[in-house]
Design a protein around this motif. Structure first.
Motif, PDB file in Angstrom:
ATOM      1  N   GLU A   1      14.028  45.460  45.927  1.00 22.27           N
ATOM      2  CA  GLU A   1      12.839  44.769  46.342  1.00 22.27           C
ATOM      3  C   GLU A   1      11.636  45.786  46.910  1.00 22.27           C
ATOM      4  OE1 GLU A   1      13.704  42.071  49.706  1.00 22.27           O
ATOM      5  OE2 GLU A   1      15.282  41.075  48.634  1.00 22.27           O
ATOM      6  N   ALA A   2      12.039  47.038  46.667  1.00 25.31           N
ATOM      7  CA  ALA A   2      10.748  48.138  46.899  1.00 25.31           C
ATOM      8  C   ALA A   2      10.068  48.248  45.748  1.00 25.31           C
ATOM      9  CB  ALA A   2      11.650  49.387  47.421  1.00 25.31           C
ATOM     10  N   GLY A   3       8.797  48.590  45.877  1.00 23.22           N
ATOM     11  CA  GLY A   3       7.746  48.875  45.048  1.00 23.22           C
ATOM     12  C   GLY A   3       7.825  50.233  44.421  1.00 23.22           C
ATOM     13  N   ILE A   4       6.797  50.674  43.934  1.00 15.27           N
ATOM     14  CA  ILE A   4       6.892  51.875  43.198  1.00 15.27           C
ATOM     15  C   ILE A   4       6.942  53.046  44.187  1.00 15.27           C
ATOM     16  CG2 ILE A   4       5.599  50.927  41.281  1.00 15.27           C
ATOM     17  CD1 ILE A   4       3.348  52.533  42.304  1.00 15.27           C
ATOM     18  N   TRP A   5       6.707  52.932  45.479  1.00 19.04           N
ATOM     19  CA  TRP A   5       6.796  53.985  46.094  1.00 19.04           C
ATOM     20  C   TRP A   5       8.573  54.249  46.492  1.00 19.04           C
ATOM     21  CZ3 TRP A   5      10.185  53.051  50.538  1.00 19.04           C
ATOM     22  CH2 TRP A   5      10.614  51.761  50.690  1.00 19.04           C
ATOM     23  N   ALA A   6       9.397  53.396  45.825  1.00 22.93           N
ATOM     24  CA  ALA A   6      10.738  54.109  45.920  1.00 22.93           C
ATOM     25  C   ALA A   6      11.238  54.687  44.406  1.00 22.93           C
ATOM     26  CB  ALA A   6      11.582  52.745  46.506  1.00 22.93           C
ATOM     27  N   ASP A   7      10.148  54.785  43.646  1.00 21.84           N
ATOM     28  CA  ASP A   7      10.548  55.149  42.171  1.00 21.84           C
ATOM     29  C   ASP A   7      11.080  56.484  42.430  1.00 21.84           C
ATOM     30  OD1 ASP A   7       9.725  52.861  40.924  1.00 21.84           O
ATOM     31  OD2 ASP A   7       8.152  53.852  40.060  1.00 21.84           O
TER      32      ASP A   7
ATOM     33  N   ARG B   1      14.939  55.934  42.423  1.00 20.33           N
ATOM     34  CA  ARG B   1      15.269  55.328  41.145  1.00 20.33           C
ATOM     35  C   ARG B   1      15.367  56.454  39.954  1.00 20.33           C
ATOM     36  NH1 ARG B   1      11.176  51.318  42.608  1.00 20.33           N
ATOM     37  NH2 ARG B   1      12.185  49.597  43.599  1.00 20.33           N
ATOM     38  N   GLN B   2      14.214  57.153  40.058  1.00 16.30           N
ATOM     39  CA  GLN B   2      14.187  58.302  38.950  1.00 16.30           C
ATOM     40  C   GLN B   2      14.952  59.804  39.306  1.00 16.30           C
ATOM     41  OE1 GLN B   2      10.260  58.917  37.941  1.00 16.30           O
ATOM     42  NE2 GLN B   2       9.633  56.571  38.088  1.00 16.30           N
ATOM     43  N   ASP B   3      15.352  59.850  40.531  1.00 15.00           N
ATOM     44  CA  ASP B   3      15.896  61.035  41.193  1.00 15.00           C
ATOM     45  C   ASP B   3      14.968  62.087  40.969  1.00 15.00           C
ATOM     46  OD1 ASP B   3      17.523  62.929  42.418  1.00 15.00           O
ATOM     47  OD2 ASP B   3      19.079  62.760  40.704  1.00 15.00           O
ATOM     48  N   HIS B   4      13.706  62.055  41.169  1.00 19.89           N
ATOM     49  CA  HIS B   4      12.741  63.033  41.207  1.00 19.89           C
ATOM     50  C   HIS B   4      11.206  62.525  41.791  1.00 19.89           C
ATOM     51  CE1 HIS B   4       9.861  65.652  39.071  1.00 19.89           C
ATOM     52  NE2 HIS B   4      10.916  66.469  38.647  1.00 19.89           N
ATOM     53  N   TYR B   5      10.516  63.572  42.322  1.00 26.60           N
ATOM     54  CA  TYR B   5       9.299  63.248  42.993  1.00 26.60           C
ATOM     55  C   TYR B   5       8.372  62.310  42.128  1.00 26.60           C
ATOM     56  CZ  TYR B   5       7.288  67.454  40.878  1.00 26.60           C
ATOM     57  OH  TYR B   5       6.756  68.213  40.154  1.00 26.60           O
ATOM     58  N   VAL B   6       7.669  61.478  42.698  1.00 25.61           N
ATOM     59  CA  VAL B   6       6.782  60.725  41.700  1.00 25.61           C
ATOM     60  C   VAL B   6       5.232  60.625  42.366  1.00 25.61           C
ATOM     61  CG1 VAL B   6       8.128  59.101  41.104  1.00 25.61           C
ATOM     62  CG2 VAL B   6       7.380  58.711  42.949  1.00 25.61           C
ATOM     63  N   ILE B   7       4.299  60.764  41.629  1.00 25.18           N
ATOM     64  CA  ILE B   7       2.897  60.802  42.230  1.00 25.18           C
ATOM     65  C   ILE B   7       2.057  59.553  41.753  1.00 25.18           C
ATOM     66  CG2 ILE B   7       0.704  62.192  41.955  1.00 25.18           C
ATOM     67  CD1 ILE B   7       2.385  64.700  41.412  1.00 25.18           C
TER      68      ILE B   7
ATOM     69  N   SER C   1       6.047  60.455  46.770  1.00 21.36           N
ATOM     70  CA  SER C   1       7.112  60.432  47.274  1.00 21.36           C
ATOM     71  C   SER C   1       8.486  61.132  46.752  1.00 21.36           C
ATOM     72  CB  SER C   1       7.784  58.751  47.387  1.00 21.36           C
ATOM     73  OG  SER C   1       7.887  58.536  45.871  1.00 21.36           O
ATOM     74  N   PHE C   2       9.100  61.517  47.650  1.00 24.37           N
ATOM     75  CA  PHE C   2      10.133  62.757  47.223  1.00 24.37           C
ATOM     76  C   PHE C   2      11.654  62.108  47.693  1.00 24.37           C
ATOM     77  CE2 PHE C   2       6.371  64.526  48.311  1.00 24.37           C
ATOM     78  CZ  PHE C   2       6.164  65.426  47.272  1.00 24.37           C
ATOM     79  N   PRO C   3      12.656  62.280  46.748  1.00 23.89           N
ATOM     80  CA  PRO C   3      14.082  61.985  47.339  1.00 23.89           C
ATOM     81  C   PRO C   3      14.441  63.092  48.161  1.00 23.89           C
ATOM     82  CG  PRO C   3      14.160  62.641  44.781  1.00 23.89           C
ATOM     83  CD  PRO C   3      12.670  62.772  45.407  1.00 23.89           C
ATOM     84  N   VAL C   4      15.234  63.033  49.196  1.00 22.40           N
ATOM     85  CA  VAL C   4      15.739  63.655  49.999  1.00 22.40           C
ATOM     86  C   VAL C   4      17.362  63.919  49.714  1.00 22.40           C
ATOM     87  CG1 VAL C   4      16.028  64.825  52.372  1.00 22.40           C
ATOM     88  CG2 VAL C   4      13.930  63.533  51.503  1.00 22.40           C
ATOM     89  N   LYS C   5      17.846  64.982  49.142  1.00 21.89           N
ATOM     90  CA  LYS C   5      19.178  65.208  49.049  1.00 21.89           C
ATOM     91  C   LYS C   5      20.113  66.129  49.958  1.00 21.89           C
ATOM     92  CE  LYS C   5      18.921  64.390  43.833  1.00 21.89           C
ATOM     93  NZ  LYS C   5      19.102  65.152  42.726  1.00 21.89           N
ATOM     94  N   VAL C   6      21.155  65.859  50.268  1.00 21.99           N
ATOM     95  CA  VAL C   6      22.035  66.613  50.982  1.00 21.99           C
ATOM     96  C   VAL C   6      23.319  66.571  50.349  1.00 21.99           C
ATOM     97  CG1 VAL C   6      23.230  66.763  53.370  1.00 21.99           C
ATOM     98  CG2 VAL C   6      20.993  65.909  53.343  1.00 21.99           C
ATOM     99  N   LYS C   7      23.771  67.832  49.793  1.00 19.20           N
ATOM    100  CA  LYS C   7      24.804  67.952  49.216  1.00 19.20           C
ATOM    101  C   LYS C   7      24.881  67.145  47.810  1.00 19.20           C
ATOM    102  CE  LYS C   7      27.938  68.963  53.197  1.00 19.20           C
ATOM    103  NZ  LYS C   7      29.131  68.595  54.194  1.00 19.20           N
ATOM    104  N   GLY C   8      23.747  67.212  46.998  1.00 20.89           N
ATOM    105  CA  GLY C   8      23.407  66.670  45.919  1.00 20.89           C
ATOM    106  C   GLY C   8      23.337  64.870  45.745  1.00 20.89           C
ATOM    107  N   GLU C   9      23.519  64.223  47.082  1.00 19.86           N
ATOM    108  CA  GLU C   9      23.476  62.770  47.279  1.00 19.86           C
ATOM    109  C   GLU C   9      21.959  62.590  47.639  1.00 19.86           C
ATOM    110  OE1 GLU C   9      25.550  59.400  49.441  1.00 19.86           O
ATOM    111  OE2 GLU C   9      26.572  61.005  48.883  1.00 19.86           O
ATOM    112  N   ILE C  10      21.325  61.407  47.216  1.00 20.07           N
ATOM    113  CA  ILE C  10      19.872  61.139  47.926  1.00 20.07           C
ATOM    114  C   ILE C  10      20.421  60.259  49.390  1.00 20.07           C
ATOM    115  CG2 ILE C  10      18.143  59.677  47.850  1.00 20.07           C
ATOM    116  CD1 ILE C  10      18.200  60.167  45.016  1.00 20.07           C
ATOM    117  N   VAL C  11      19.718  60.939  50.386  1.00 20.52           N
ATOM    118  CA  VAL C  11      20.082  60.333  51.589  1.00 20.52           C
ATOM    119  C   VAL C  11      18.994  59.715  52.297  1.00 20.52           C
ATOM    120  CG1 VAL C  11      22.098  61.908  51.965  1.00 20.52           C
ATOM    121  CG2 VAL C  11      20.018  62.516  52.785  1.00 20.52           C
ATOM    122  N   ALA C  12      17.754  60.012  51.675  1.00 17.66           N
ATOM    123  CA  ALA C  12      16.423  59.526  52.594  1.00 17.66           C
ATOM    124  C   ALA C  12      15.282  59.600  51.282  1.00 17.66           C
ATOM    125  CB  ALA C  12      15.991  60.425  53.495  1.00 17.66           C
TER     126      ALA C  12
END
Length: 389
Positions: free
Chosen positions: A87-93, A96-102, A127-138
Motif C-alpha cells: 500500500e506504500a507509494g514510491i517512497w518505499a521503492d 522493493r528495489q533493494d537500492h536507494y531511489v531519487i 529513500s534508502f534501505p537500511v540493512k543489518v547483516k544483509g537484511e533490510i530492517v528499515a
C-alpha cells in the motif's frame, strides 16, 4: 573541487563530531536513538525533512517509527503504525528495489496512493534501505532539499548509513537488552516485596492527607496508562508507569496546606517552596527496591523538553519517557479538574496548552498519543464530564 565536495568536507568535520557525541550519549528508548540518528542524516543530506521507519521482511510491513523535527512541527504523528508495503507509494521503492531511489519531481512522479491525508508535502525525495547483516530492517527517507538530489549526494548519504548502521543497531540492541533485564527483574522480584516497599512509602503521606492530590494522582495514573498503551510500551513498563503516576505528587506531604490550597497567586517564595515537592517526593522513594524508574518519574514530571522545568532544568534527551507521559497527563488534569478553591479552566484550555507547547515543553509523540486517546474517549472512562456538543 565541486561546490558539493567543498560543502561535504566542511559537513564531514561537523558531522563527525556530532556522530561521536551521538554514539557516546546514553539513550533511554529505541525511539530516541532513531530520532537523533535521523536528524543527523537529514542534516548530512542538507534536507528539510526526513523519516525513519522499520521494516519486517516476514510480514512485508513497514512500522511507522520516527519523523524529523520539521515534520513533527508540521503535522501530527499517526498511531496506525503497521503499514503494508503493497500500500506504500514510491517512497518505499528503495525496499522493493533493494537500492536507494531519487525523486526530484515527487508530486508528478508519485501516485496518490501511499500518502495519507495530512501528510507533509514532498517536492524532492530520496529513500534508502537500511540493512543489518544483509537484511533490510528499515527505510530512511529525506526530502525537500533546496536543490535537486544527485547520484553523488545519494552515494554520500548511503555510505554514511552503511558506515554507521552497525553502531546504531548495537545501541538499539543495548536498550532492548536493558528492557529484557528489567523484565527479568520484574518477573524475579516478588510482587509482595514491591508492594510492601511502596506501601511503606505511601503510608508516610497519611499524616498530611490531601483529597485533591489523591484524586489527581489517580486520574493522572489512568490517563498515563492510556497514553502508554497507545504508544505500545511494554506491559511491564506500563505497570511501573501506573505505580509511579499514582504517587508522583507524594512530595506534597511536605508542603503546607495553606500553600497547596491558596486561592490567590503564590508569592515567589511560596512558589519555590511548592516546587520542592518533586525533590522531596523522590527523596521519600530513594532506596526503595523497584524494577521501574519510580525515583525519576517523581523527580522529573515537572521537567520540560526546552529546559524550563524543574527541579534540574533537564532537556528532552535527559527526561525519561515515563516522566514525559506523566507531564502531559498531569498538565491536562490540573487544568481540566476543579479544585477546592477554584473551578477548572476546562479541557479545551488544557488541550490548547498541550498543542501550543507540543515539541517545546511536551513530547511530540506523547501529546499525539494523548490526543488520540482523548478523541477515542474524552471522558477517559468517566473521569471527566463529556465535552458540550
Amino acid at each position: 573541487m565541486t561546490q558539493f565536495n567543498r560543502c561535504k568536507n566542511l559537513m564531514d568535520q561537523e558531522l563527525n563530531s556530532e556522530f561521536q557525541a551521538f554514539f557516546k550519549h546514553k539513550f533511554t528508548s529505541t525511539r530516541d536513538v532513531s530520532q537523533q540518528y535521523l536528524e543527523l542524516i537529514v542534516k548530512a543530506s542538507q534536507s528539510e525533512i526526513g523519516y525513519l521507519h522499520l521494516y519486517n521482511a516476514n510480514t512485508q510491513e513497514i512500522k511507522l517509527n520516527v519523523w524529523s523535527q520539521k515534520v513533527l512541527d508540521m503535522c501530527a504523528t499517526t498511531h496506525d503504525s503497521h503499514y503494508p508495503i503493497k500500500e506504500a507509494g514510491i517512497w518505499a521503492d528503495c525496499i522493493r528495489q533493494d537500492h536507494y531511489v531519487i525523486h526530484n519531481d515527487y508530486p508528478n512522479q508519485a501516485s496518490n496512493a501511499g500518502l495519507p491525508s495530512g501528510h507533509f508535502p514532498l517536492t524532492r525525495h530520496m529513500s534508502f534501505p537500511v540493512k543489518v547483516k544483509g537484511e533490510i530492517v528499515a527505510v530512511i527517507g529525506v526530502g525537500n532539499a533546496i536543490s535537486a538530489y544527485t547520484q553523488e549526494t545519494a552515494c554520500y548519504i548511503n555510505q554514511i548509513i552503511q558506515d554507521t548502521v552497525a553502531k546504531v543497531s548495537f545501541k538499539i540492541e543495548q536498550i532492548k537488552d536493558q528492557a529484557e533485564a528489567m523484565k527479568r527483574e520484574f518477573n524475579e522480584t516478588p510482587n509482595e516485596e514491591i508492594l510492601i516497599d511502596m506501601l511503606e512509602a505511601i503510608s508516610k503521606a497519611l499524616e498530611m492527607h490531601d483529597v485533591y492530590t489523591t484524586h489527581h494522582q489517580q486520574k493522572v495514573s489512568k490517563i498515563s496508562e492510556r497514553i502508554a498503551e497507545k504508544l505500545e510500551l511494554p506491559q511491564q513498563q506500563i505497570t511501573g508507569l501506573v505505580i509511579g503516576a499514582l504517587i508522583h505528587d507524594i512530595g506534597k506531604i511536605s508542603i503546607p496546606t495553606q500553600i497547596l490550597n491558596k486561592v490567590n497567586k503564590l508569592h515567589a517564595v511560596e512558589y519555590e517552596l511548592l516546587k520542592l515537592h518533586t525533590t522531596n517526593g523522590s527523596a521519600i522513594l530513594k532506596g526503595v527496591k523497584s524494577p521501574w524508574p519510580i525515583f525519576e518519574m517523581i523527580n522529573q514530571h515537572h521537567e520540560r523538553l526546552d529546559g524550563t522545568g524543574y527541579p534540574l532544568g533537564l532537556t528532552s534527551k535527559q527526561i525519561c519517557i515515563e516522566a514525559k507521559i506523566i507531564a502531559v497527563a498531569d498538565t491536562f488534569d490540573a487544568m481540566a479538574s476543579d479544585r477546592p478553591y477554584r473551578y477548572a479552566q476546562g479541557a479545551d484550555k488544557a488541550i490548547a496548552e498541550l498543542k501550543l507547547n507540543r515539541g517545546i515543553k511536551y513530547d511530540h509523540y506523547v501529546v499525539d498519543a494523548f490526543m488520540s486517546c482523548y478523541n477515542d474517549d474524552a471522558t477517559f472512562g468517566g473521569l471527566y464530564n463529556p465535552p458540550p456538543r
